[in-house]
Design a protein around this motif. Structure first.
Motif, PDB file in Angstrom:
ATOM      1  N   LEU B  95      -5.215  15.911   0.837  1.00 24.29           N
ATOM      2  CA  LEU B  95      -4.572  15.775   2.147  1.00 24.29           C
ATOM      3  C   LEU B  95      -3.128  15.308   2.007  1.00 24.29           C
ATOM      4  CD1 LEU B  95      -7.443  14.328   4.389  1.00 24.29           C
ATOM      5  CD2 LEU B  95      -6.555  16.665   4.311  1.00 24.29           C
ATOM      6  N   ALA B  96      -2.761  14.825   0.822  1.00 19.32           N
ATOM      7  CA  ALA B  96      -1.360  14.543   0.538  1.00 19.32           C
ATOM      8  C   ALA B  96      -0.832  15.672  -0.343  1.00 19.32           C
ATOM      9  CB  ALA B  96      -1.206  13.215  -0.184  1.00 19.32           C
ATOM     10  N   THR B  97       0.415  16.102  -0.117  1.00 23.02           N
ATOM     11  CA  THR B  97       0.953  17.206  -0.913  1.00 23.02           C
ATOM     12  C   THR B  97       1.837  16.689  -2.042  1.00 23.02           C
ATOM     13  OG1 THR B  97       2.737  17.374   0.682  1.00 23.02           O
ATOM     14  CG2 THR B  97       0.897  18.895   0.951  1.00 23.02           C
ATOM     15  N   ALA B  98       2.373  15.472  -1.886  1.00 21.76           N
ATOM     16  CA  ALA B  98       3.240  14.912  -2.919  1.00 21.76           C
ATOM     17  C   ALA B  98       3.242  13.400  -2.791  1.00 21.76           C
ATOM     18  CB  ALA B  98       4.670  15.445  -2.759  1.00 21.76           C
ATOM     19  N   TRP B  99       3.580  12.718  -3.894  1.00 23.41           N
ATOM     20  CA  TRP B  99       3.687  11.252  -3.838  1.00 23.41           C
ATOM     21  C   TRP B  99       4.651  10.788  -4.925  1.00 23.41           C
ATOM     22  CZ3 TRP B  99      -0.753  14.051  -4.422  1.00 23.41           C
ATOM     23  CH2 TRP B  99      -1.260  14.167  -5.730  1.00 23.41           C
ATOM     24  N   ASP B 100       5.330   9.682  -4.662  1.00 23.27           N
ATOM     25  CA  ASP B 100       6.200   9.123  -5.693  1.00 23.27           C
ATOM     26  C   ASP B 100       6.273   7.620  -5.515  1.00 23.27           C
ATOM     27  OD1 ASP B 100       9.249   8.640  -4.380  1.00 23.27           O
ATOM     28  OD2 ASP B 100       7.848   9.945  -3.283  1.00 23.27           O
ATOM     29  N   ARG B 101       6.650   6.956  -6.608  1.00 23.26           N
ATOM     30  CA  ARG B 101       6.688   5.500  -6.596  1.00 23.26           C
ATOM     31  C   ARG B 101       8.096   5.065  -6.182  1.00 23.26           C
ATOM     32  NH1 ARG B 101       4.098   2.023 -11.585  1.00 23.26           N
ATOM     33  NH2 ARG B 101       3.892   0.038 -10.484  1.00 23.26           N
ATOM     34  N   ARG B 102       8.212   4.336  -5.071  1.00 21.39           N
ATOM     35  CA  ARG B 102       9.532   3.954  -4.569  1.00 21.39           C
ATOM     36  C   ARG B 102      10.019   2.670  -5.228  1.00 21.39           C
ATOM     37  NH1 ARG B 102      11.206   6.826  -0.542  1.00 21.39           N
ATOM     38  NH2 ARG B 102      12.464   5.214   0.473  1.00 21.39           N
ATOM     39  N   ASP B 103       9.130   1.746  -5.462  1.00 24.06           N
ATOM     40  CA  ASP B 103       9.487   0.572  -6.261  1.00 24.06           C
ATOM     41  C   ASP B 103       8.213   0.059  -6.916  1.00 24.06           C
ATOM     42  OD1 ASP B 103       8.092  -1.252  -4.489  1.00 24.06           O
ATOM     43  OD2 ASP B 103       9.774  -1.002  -3.100  1.00 24.06           O
ATOM     44  N   ALA B 104       8.274  -1.105  -7.551  1.00 23.25           N
ATOM     45  CA  ALA B 104       7.137  -1.581  -8.354  1.00 23.25           C
ATOM     46  C   ALA B 104       5.846  -1.651  -7.545  1.00 23.25           C
ATOM     47  CB  ALA B 104       7.460  -2.948  -8.946  1.00 23.25           C
ATOM     48  N   THR B 105       5.941  -1.942  -6.253  1.00 26.23           N
ATOM     49  CA  THR B 105       4.718  -2.169  -5.478  1.00 26.23           C
ATOM     50  C   THR B 105       4.507  -1.165  -4.346  1.00 26.23           C
ATOM     51  OG1 THR B 105       5.904  -3.724  -4.079  1.00 26.23           O
ATOM     52  CG2 THR B 105       4.675  -4.657  -5.938  1.00 26.23           C
ATOM     53  N   THR B 106       5.398  -0.168  -4.196  1.00 27.76           N
ATOM     54  CA  THR B 106       5.270   0.777  -3.069  1.00 27.76           C
ATOM     55  C   THR B 106       5.199   2.232  -3.541  1.00 27.76           C
ATOM     56  OG1 THR B 106       6.573  -0.736  -1.718  1.00 27.76           O
ATOM     57  CG2 THR B 106       6.239   1.478  -0.843  1.00 27.76           C
ATOM     58  N   TRP B 107       4.237   2.946  -2.995  1.00 38.51           N
ATOM     59  CA  TRP B 107       4.118   4.387  -3.217  1.00 38.51           C
ATOM     60  C   TRP B 107       4.316   5.098  -1.884  1.00 38.51           C
ATOM     61  CZ3 TRP B 107       2.902   7.090  -7.797  1.00 38.51           C
ATOM     62  CH2 TRP B 107       2.614   6.286  -8.913  1.00 38.51           C
ATOM     63  N   ARG B 108       5.033   6.248  -1.905  1.00 34.28           N
ATOM     64  CA  ARG B 108       5.200   7.033  -0.677  1.00 34.28           C
ATOM     65  C   ARG B 108       4.459   8.368  -0.826  1.00 34.28           C
ATOM     66  NH1 ARG B 108      10.531   7.484   2.913  1.00 34.28           N
ATOM     67  NH2 ARG B 108       9.641   5.451   3.472  1.00 34.28           N
ATOM     68  N   PHE B 109       3.666   8.715   0.185  1.00 31.44           N
ATOM     69  CA  PHE B 109       2.891   9.965   0.182  1.00 31.44           C
ATOM     70  C   PHE B 109       3.391  10.898   1.274  1.00 31.44           C
ATOM     71  CE2 PHE B 109       0.294   6.826  -1.804  1.00 31.44           C
ATOM     72  CZ  PHE B 109      -0.464   7.489  -2.752  1.00 31.44           C
ATOM     73  N   THR B 110       3.582  12.155   0.909  1.00 29.90           N
ATOM     74  CA  THR B 110       3.892  13.173   1.914  1.00 29.90           C
ATOM     75  C   THR B 110       2.585  13.885   2.249  1.00 29.90           C
ATOM     76  OG1 THR B 110       6.015  13.473   0.840  1.00 29.90           O
ATOM     77  CG2 THR B 110       5.349  15.156   2.437  1.00 29.90           C
ATOM     78  N   LEU B 111       2.280  13.960   3.548  1.00 33.35           N
ATOM     79  CA  LEU B 111       0.960  14.462   3.938  1.00 33.35           C
ATOM     80  C   LEU B 111       1.001  15.911   4.399  1.00 33.35           C
ATOM     81  CD1 LEU B 111      -0.358  11.311   5.822  1.00 33.35           C
ATOM     82  CD2 LEU B 111      -0.377  11.826   3.387  1.00 33.35           C
ATOM     83  N   ARG B 112      -0.145  16.543   4.273  1.00 37.68           N
ATOM     84  CA  ARG B 112      -0.292  17.928   4.665  1.00 37.68           C
ATOM     85  C   ARG B 112      -0.174  18.049   6.189  1.00 37.68           C
ATOM     86  NH1 ARG B 112      -2.091  21.752   1.362  1.00 37.68           N
ATOM     87  NH2 ARG B 112      -2.879  20.276  -0.179  1.00 37.68           N
ATOM     88  N   ALA B 158       2.310   4.028   8.436  1.00 35.31           N
ATOM     89  CA  ALA B 158       2.767   5.378   8.755  1.00 35.31           C
ATOM     90  C   ALA B 158       4.259   5.317   9.033  1.00 35.31           C
ATOM     91  CB  ALA B 158       2.028   5.906   9.966  1.00 35.31           C
ATOM     92  N   VAL B 159       5.052   6.051   8.225  1.00 31.89           N
ATOM     93  CA  VAL B 159       6.504   6.075   8.427  1.00 31.89           C
ATOM     94  C   VAL B 159       6.825   7.056   9.553  1.00 31.89           C
ATOM     95  CG1 VAL B 159       8.736   6.527   7.351  1.00 31.89           C
ATOM     96  CG2 VAL B 159       6.876   5.500   6.020  1.00 31.89           C
ATOM     97  N   ASP B 160       6.259   8.259   9.452  1.00 25.75           N
ATOM     98  CA  ASP B 160       6.300   9.219  10.568  1.00 25.75           C
ATOM     99  C   ASP B 160       5.004  10.021  10.492  1.00 25.75           C
ATOM    100  OD1 ASP B 160       6.563  11.319   8.695  1.00 25.75           O
ATOM    101  OD2 ASP B 160       8.740  11.105   8.691  1.00 25.75           O
ATOM    102  N   GLY B 161       4.917  11.138  11.230  1.00 20.44           N
ATOM    103  CA  GLY B 161       3.661  11.883  11.327  1.00 20.44           C
ATOM    104  C   GLY B 161       3.084  12.304   9.986  1.00 20.44           C
ATOM    105  N   THR B 162       3.968  12.615   8.993  1.00 17.11           N
ATOM    106  CA  THR B 162       3.449  13.136   7.726  1.00 17.11           C
ATOM    107  C   THR B 162       3.922  12.310   6.527  1.00 17.11           C
ATOM    108  OG1 THR B 162       5.325  14.627   7.585  1.00 17.11           O
ATOM    109  CG2 THR B 162       3.290  15.531   8.517  1.00 17.11           C
ATOM    110  N   THR B 163       4.379  11.095   6.770  1.00 15.46           N
ATOM    111  CA  THR B 163       4.826  10.245   5.661  1.00 15.46           C
ATOM    112  C   THR B 163       4.096   8.912   5.702  1.00 15.46           C
ATOM    113  OG1 THR B 163       6.992  11.246   5.958  1.00 15.46           O
ATOM    114  CG2 THR B 163       6.842   9.374   4.428  1.00 15.46           C
ATOM    115  N   LEU B 164       3.571   8.505   4.533  1.00 16.69           N
ATOM    116  CA  LEU B 164       2.772   7.285   4.470  1.00 16.69           C
ATOM    117  C   LEU B 164       3.286   6.410   3.331  1.00 16.69           C
ATOM    118  CD1 LEU B 164      -0.057   5.917   5.387  1.00 16.69           C
ATOM    119  CD2 LEU B 164      -0.931   6.975   3.301  1.00 16.69           C
ATOM    120  N   ASP B 165       3.503   5.123   3.613  1.00 16.03           N
ATOM    121  CA  ASP B 165       3.855   4.172   2.566  1.00 16.03           C
ATOM    122  C   ASP B 165       2.673   3.248   2.301  1.00 16.03           C
ATOM    123  OD1 ASP B 165       6.311   5.165   2.138  1.00 16.03           O
ATOM    124  OD2 ASP B 165       7.432   3.557   3.136  1.00 16.03           O
ATOM    125  N   VAL B 166       2.353   3.081   1.026  1.00 17.27           N
ATOM    126  CA  VAL B 166       1.267   2.164   0.658  1.00 17.27           C
ATOM    127  C   VAL B 166       1.831   1.101  -0.276  1.00 17.27           C
ATOM    128  CG1 VAL B 166      -1.037   1.945  -0.339  1.00 17.27           C
ATOM    129  CG2 VAL B 166      -0.394   4.049   0.844  1.00 17.27           C
TER     130      VAL B 166
END
Lengths: 308, 522
Positions: B95-112, B158-166
């Motif tokens: 359900l996520a199409t891409a993800w990358d590590r923004r800093d040591a403790t945060t990952w950002r996911f781009t959603l389908r 939820a950053v926006d409709g298709t962006t998620l920060d964990v």
């Protein structure tokens, strides 16, 4: 008669109470269910919270007190496994077992009366010998082995019957045959023994001398008198069906209370186990009372001489 | 509960008894030939019929790390953001199409985009954030939370409709892998309790669940991905392995799972490495097992080749480490211990000469049915250890009683034990194995060393190639210097497969069985 009945109910209620007590405490002696319901990496805090929320941390007697209070208000608790009311699961499963046990006893009694009477009619004839041999074999066959062999032969090799399940009429055959084999074997021997002595009784000679037909002699006169011991044994066998039901239902995927019981034991699902045992014990209790009533109806000596 | 009174055999009888019995029987017959409590569910040719060892206790997605639940729910009814591909070990988009590590403790996911739940609710970043939060922080005892996240802090926004920060409290290099265990549900899912029949985004939705009998899933017409081949799946369950195998042979089922060699699947049997590794955990804190020579002797005494060949019917692979090939951290240089009885006896004699109480009785604690021939396995081991000069007894237990020994705190007043255990690493990263099995404080660990703890912690914090090397080193150190366990074998599973169905089991089949990977054969 009412006095007799009251005494019988009271004396049978004591074992019932012991069963409820026994299941409650024995189940809890087998360890904390938290291990089964939490992930392996669960922290001690998670375990503690689980036990606390299900009341497993309270003293046993306090837990039992709560349980009795719950039962009094017809609340049988919640399944740990499915989070549904335990009573719902038990009541859903019970009729399937009752069906299985009912048909089994019916066939066992009818079949045993026919075979046993035939064997008794000509003692030591080849019919008698074959019947005695087969019934002794049946009475001592392990039901588990019989069930698996039945599936291999009739479902896999011959493809006459389904292996298991609940769809179609064929699904009845193997479970009933498996459950039937022991009570049938025992009953044939009981009926035969009782019929042999009944057929040599004076009133049978009288009936014959009056010109009654053989069928009538066997099934009206002799069988009536041979019925009592058969009924006694049949009652005990019906109680024993609970054990058989566990094996049969587990193997054949029969959605009854035997399978539910074994699952709830393995899963330490206390509420469901207690509800299942309670209902089964109640059923056996009622069955025993019914059998006692039959005796009493048969024999006034039982009624009047009944001291508890 | 027998009646204390038996009427004499020749009492005067009324004929009513027989009548009543016959009446009862007739009533039963009149009730027809329908089994009570059986919902009839037909299976057509476009339905794949699967028989499981047990009914799923629930289909709650946040309990999907439980095998009985997960093998039905995961990627059939509900889906995660990411999914590990068993064959390659890579993490693939779901359900996520891409993800990358923004800093040591945060990952950002781009959603389908354009994904719908079964009830028509659109899938958004809010739903993803909600699902993570519900699984990890809602206090409904989610099995996934304990399995994947332990007690680590985690928050999703939820950053926006298709962006998620964990965001995690501690740096977590394998967060996307951990999230492959979080099944996504819509935001209106109950957060105060578990749901038995979830709504998800998967290729199948729940049609009917006849409890105790069967469970039917139907194809979800608005699925975002490729439509699966089968219109429906019908699950039933039988506890007895030989019956499951017989159902495929007789054409009543298409796929039977969880079989043993003795169940007789015959020509329909399909074998596959199933991710599980069997081992004996040594209680190395108690004499004589606190002496490394005794632990080495136990390893030398066991003939793993013979065990696999005879007891496991040739299924399995003698093993020297707790994780199989394909898991990050697997060390190809660790071989299974060789069978060397002379060396085993020598080591025991040395230990005895140094005053180690090698005559203390060691208890082999087994678990019935942990894998096929579990009891026979322990008998083989017992024999070998007696041969080496130790005193050994066997105790077989059922699951719950055995769990008391597996997990801390251990039962008091037991002598030295060897525990029969089996570990399956579903996630594909050694972090899910080493800490809890070999860490000094691990939930399933009987003993550890500070040095091994240090190696494990370092590995857990590193990423990529470094991570692989660090875990491999920790495993090698365990095998050489610590010798806490006697690892036995990487196990092989069996399913039975109808000739009408094409399906290739992989190492994840036990934990998640993708219906979309099944299609009519030919």
């Amino acid at each position: 008669m009412l006095v007799f009945l009251r005494n019988r109910v009271l004396s049978s209620a004591v074992p019932l109470l012991f069963v409820v007590l026994g299941v409650f405490f024995l189940a809890r002696l087998t360890g904390d269910p938290a291990n089964l319901y939490l992930p392996l990496s669960a922290t001690p805090e998670m375990r503690e919270a689980f036990s606390e929320s299900h009341g497993f941390n309270d003293p046993l007697l306090a837990q039992f007190g709560d349980y009795l209070a719950q039962i009094a208000s017809f609340d049988f608790g919640e399944s740990l496994r499915t989070a549904q009311p335990a009573a719902e699961a038990v009541l859903r499963a019970f009729p399937a077992t009752l069906q299985l046990a009912g048909f089994t006893m019916l066939f066992a009694i009818v079949g045993a009366v026919l075979v046993g009477s035939l064997a008794a009619y000509r003692p030591n004839s080849w019919v008698d010998r074959v019947a005695s041999f087969l019934s002794a074999t049946a009475a001592s066959t392990p039901d588990f082995w019989f069930a698996i062999m039945g599936v291999l032969v009739f479902a896999v090799q011959l493809d006459w019957l389904p292996t298991s399940g609940t769809t179609g009429a064929g699904v009845w055959v193997l479970p009933i045959a498996t459950l039937l084999i022991r009570p049938f074997g025992v009953l044939v021997q009981v009926v035969r023994g009782a019929m042999v002595s009944a057929l040599s009784a004076p009133y049978v000679k009288v009936a014959r001398s009056k010109g009654a037909g053989e069928t009538r002699v066997v099934f009206r006169h002799a069988l009536r008198n041979a019925g009592a011991p058969a009924l006694t044994v049949a009652g005990d066998l019906a109680v024993g069906l609970v054990n058989g039901a566990v094996v049969v239902e587990t193997i054949f995927g029969w959605p009854g209370i035997g399978k539910l019981m074994i699952d709830s034991i393995l899963q330490r699902d206390f509420a469901v186990l207690q509800a299942a045992v309670l209902l089964t014990a109640l059923t056996i209790f009622v069955l025993n009372i019914l059998i006692d009533i039959c005796y009493a109806l048969m024999d006034a000596r039982v009624r009047q001489g009944a001291t508890v | 509960m027998k009646s204390p009174l038996r009427p004499p055999a020749l009492a005067g009888p009324p004929g009513r008894r027989a009548g009543a019995l016959l009446g009862a029987g007739t009533m039963l017959l009149a009730a027809g030939c329908t089994v009570a409590n059986s919902g009839a569910t037909a299976a057509g040719a476009d339905t794949v019929r699967i028989v499981l060892p047990e009914e799923p206790p629930t289909l709650e997605p946040c309990d999907a790390s439980l095998t009985a639940t997960g093998r039905v729910t995961r990627s059939n009814i509900t889906e995660p953001l990411t999914e590990r591909v068993p064959a390659t070990g890579e993490l693939a988009p779901k359900l996520a199409t891409a993800w990358d590590r923004r800093d040591a403790t945060t990952w950002r996911f781009t959603l389908r985009d354009g994904v719908e739940f079964h009830d028509g609710t659109p899938f958004t970043a809010e739903a993803a954030a909600f699902s993570i939060d519900r699984t990890v922080n809602s206090g409904i005892d989610c099995n996934v939370a304990g399995y994947v996240f332990g007690d680590s802090e985690i928050s999703a926004t939820a950053v926006d409709g298709t962006t998620l920060d964990v965001t995690t409290a501690e740096p977590d290099p394998i967060l996307p892998l951990r999230l492959s265990f979080v099944e996504i549900v819509p935001t209106h899912t109950d957060t105060s309790g578990k749901v038995r029949e979830p709504v998800g985004t998967g290729p199948y939705r729940i049609d009917t669940w006849n409890q105790g009998i069967n469970l039917r899933l139907d194809r979800f017409d608005d699925y975002w991905g490729e439509q699966p081949a089968y219109a429906a799946a019908l699950y039933s369950w039988r506890a007895e392995g030989s019956i499951r195998a017989a159902m495929v042979t007789s054409g009543e089922a298409d796929v039977a799972v969880g079989l043993a060699p003795a169940d007789g699947a015959g020509e329909h049997a399909v074998e596959f490495p199933n991710n599980e590794t069997s081992y004996l955990r040594m209680d190395a804190a108690k004499p004589p097992l606190d002496d490394i020579r005794v632990r080495q002797a136990i390893n030398y005494a066991i003939d793993r080749e013979g065990l696999v060949a005879s007891v496991f019917a040739g299924l399995g692979e003698p093993a020297g480490q707790i994780v199989p090939d394909g898991v990050t951290g697997y060390n190809p240089d660790i071989a299974a211990w060789p069978h060397d009885m002379d060396r085993a006896r020598e080591l025991i004699d040395e230990a005895r000469a140094d005053g180690v109480p090698v005559d203390t009785t060691i208890t082999l604690i087994g678990r019935n049915g942990i894998y096929p021939k579990a009891a026979e396995t322990l008998e083989v081991v017992q024999n070998a250890l007696l041969d080496a000069g130790l005193r050994v007894e066997i105790r077989m237990l059922d699951v719950n009683a055995w769990m008391e020994y597996l997990l801390r705190p251990f039962p008091a007043d037991t002598g030295p034990t060897l525990l029969q255990a089996q570990h399956g690493n579903q996630a594909g990263d050694a972090a899910f194995s080493l800490g809890q099995i070999y860490g000094s404080e691990g939930a399933q660990s009987s003993w550890g060393t500070p040095e091994l703890d240090r190696l494990i912690q370092e590995a857990e914090l590193s990423s990529d190639a470094e991570r692989q090397a660090a875990f491999a080193e920790a495993l090698a150190h365990q095998d050489r210097e610590v010798v806490r366990d006697a690892v036995l074998a990487h196990m092989t599973g069996i399913i039975s497969l109808s000739p009408h169905v094409a399906y290739e089991p992989d190492s994840a089949t036990n934990d998640e069985m993708h219906l979309a990977a099944m299609r009519p054969a030919g």
